[in-house]
Design a protein around this motif. Structure first.
Motif, PDB file in Angstrom:
ATOM      1  N   THR A   1      38.342  56.040  41.187  1.00  0.00           N
ATOM      2  CA  THR A   1      38.913  55.652  42.479  1.00  0.00           C
ATOM      3  C   THR A   1      39.325  54.192  42.407  1.00  0.00           C
ATOM      4  O   THR A   1      38.477  53.307  42.258  1.00  0.00           O
ATOM      5  CB  THR A   1      37.903  55.849  43.620  1.00  0.00           C
ATOM      6  N   TYR A   2      40.628  53.953  42.487  1.00  0.00           N
ATOM      7  CA  TYR A   2      41.116  52.583  42.338  1.00  0.00           C
ATOM      8  C   TYR A   2      42.528  52.465  42.894  1.00  0.00           C
ATOM      9  O   TYR A   2      43.217  53.464  43.129  1.00  0.00           O
ATOM     10  CB  TYR A   2      41.096  52.163  40.867  1.00  0.00           C
ATOM     11  N   LEU A   3      42.950  51.229  43.109  1.00  0.00           N
ATOM     12  CA  LEU A   3      44.316  50.907  43.500  1.00  0.00           C
ATOM     13  C   LEU A   3      44.994  50.233  42.321  1.00  0.00           C
ATOM     14  O   LEU A   3      44.363  49.498  41.561  1.00  0.00           O
ATOM     15  CB  LEU A   3      44.332  49.963  44.707  1.00  0.00           C
ATOM     16  N   LEU A   4      46.301  50.469  42.191  1.00  0.00           N
ATOM     17  CA  LEU A   4      47.064  49.892  41.096  1.00  0.00           C
ATOM     18  C   LEU A   4      48.347  49.279  41.621  1.00  0.00           C
ATOM     19  O   LEU A   4      49.073  49.904  42.402  1.00  0.00           O
ATOM     20  CB  LEU A   4      47.387  50.975  40.060  1.00  0.00           C
ATOM     21  N   ALA A   5      48.621  48.044  41.201  1.00  0.00           N
ATOM     22  CA  ALA A   5      49.907  47.401  41.443  1.00  0.00           C
ATOM     23  C   ALA A   5      50.744  47.555  40.184  1.00  0.00           C
ATOM     24  O   ALA A   5      50.315  47.148  39.099  1.00  0.00           O
ATOM     25  CB  ALA A   5      49.711  45.927  41.780  1.00  0.00           C
TER      26      ALA A   5
END
Length: 337
Positions: free
Chosen positions: A231-235
């Protein structure tokens, strides 16, 4: 604010398919007020790549040519502390208003006097060559990680006094651009060639994926904000991406606003999260989302138009205020609420 410790945000709703990593992204927009701040004269030609606030009023920005500026009054005025010998400053990480770190194109540096002077701290790649540092994180006061050129992943277990390479694949020499650990041993590193490396034992071993696609050297991961291993956010160059094993949403076209995203920031555990990039700001704002289980929305200027500015990085000074920096000395202070 100072991001030394793991991020544990409750109630975060993201999207991932059961069999492969699909993503769910922003589908609507809200608005946010901001103030344009000014650096000292002649600083408007400098690209700013990093911002770090240690309190509501004390913060630092840095970027091209060793450019470095500090404020003690929430950005109303700035003092110049530039050091050309540092090279391009990619990442600032201060633990207090005087003690901090700079990850730069020429390596890793530490200061004990608010950036007035810097001490070089050796880091290396799997061959032992010095690396340019793109990102760093302290997970505890003693354990930290720094990543950068030449496939460099370095670790300290003594508060930064010494660093050692934990990269076991000398054939993987692409640039790592971001690191995010949620405990001293468990973390993710991302970078060029769509690389994503994961460890659960402090870098003793890594599981990884990478893809050589012939794209430009900076393709794929610019920044990552991880909550656990899946579970993570990526730019990324093709915009904001959110991953989670809990939901099976596919990818949405995002109403045509899916521009490159360069940086992610949070105010800490259970605090707000934003992503910034090319004419783009993304925030967690369920009230404005068109999808029941998707909290991510695009942020527009107060008049409802898209932001015209590009932002390379952001950092929260407190839960209601964050700062974003970009080309030509750009500094904007946003009122999150």
């Amino acid at each position: 604010m100072n991001k030394r410790y793991p991020f544990l945000l409750g109630g975060l709703v993201l999207g991932l398919g059961a069999c492969k990593e699909t993503v769910y992204i922003a589908d609507s927009y809200s608005t946010m007020r901001y103030d344009a701040l000014a650096l000292p004269a002649a600083a408007d030609s400098l690209a700013l790549y990093t911002v770090d606030f240690v309190s509501a009023r004390e913060g630092f920005v840095g970027g091209a040519g060793g450019s470095l500026f500090a404020t003690t009054d929430a950005g109303a005025t700035w003092s110049r502390r530039s050091q050309p010998a540092l090279g391009t400053i990619n990442k600032l990480l201060f633990t207090t208003a005087t003690a901090g770190w700079a990850g730069t194109s020429s390596g890793l540096y530490r200061t004990a006097n608010g950036g007035q002077s810097w001490q070089y701290v050796p880091t290396g790649d799997a061959y032992g060559y010095a690396i340019g540092v793109q990102d760093l994180q302290f997970v505890t006061p003693l354990v930290g990680y720094a990543v950068g050129s030449g496939g460099g992943i370095n670790k300290t277990t003594n508060g930064g006094t010494t660093w050692a390479s934990v990269q076991r694949r000398p054939d993987k020499r692409y640039t790592f651009r971001a690191v995010s650990f949620t405990s001293p041993d468990s973390g993710t590193v991302v970078g060029n060639e769509q690389s994503r490396w994961l460890t659960t034992n402090g870098g003793q071993t890594w599981s990884f994926v990478d893809y050589y696609s012939g794209r430009s050297a900076d393709y794929y991961g610019y920044d990552i904000l991880r909550f656990n291993a899946s579970t993570y956010l990526l730019a990324a160059p093709d915009g904001f991406k959110a991953f989670s094993p809990a939901y099976s949403y596919g990818r949405d076209a995002d109403d045509g606003y899916q521009h490159a995203l360069y940086g992610l920031a949070t105010a800490g555990p259970k605090g707000p999260v934003v992503g910034v990039g090319y004419r783009t700001i993304v925030r967690n704002h369920p009230a404005y989302s068109l999808q029941k289980d998707n909290p991510w929305v695009n942020v527009h200027a107060p008049d409802g138009t898209s932001y015209a500015a590009t932002y390379f990085a952001a950092d929260f000074a407190d839960a209601g205020t964050f700062y974003a920096v970009g080309p030509r000395g750009l500094i904007h202070r946003f009122h999150y609420q």
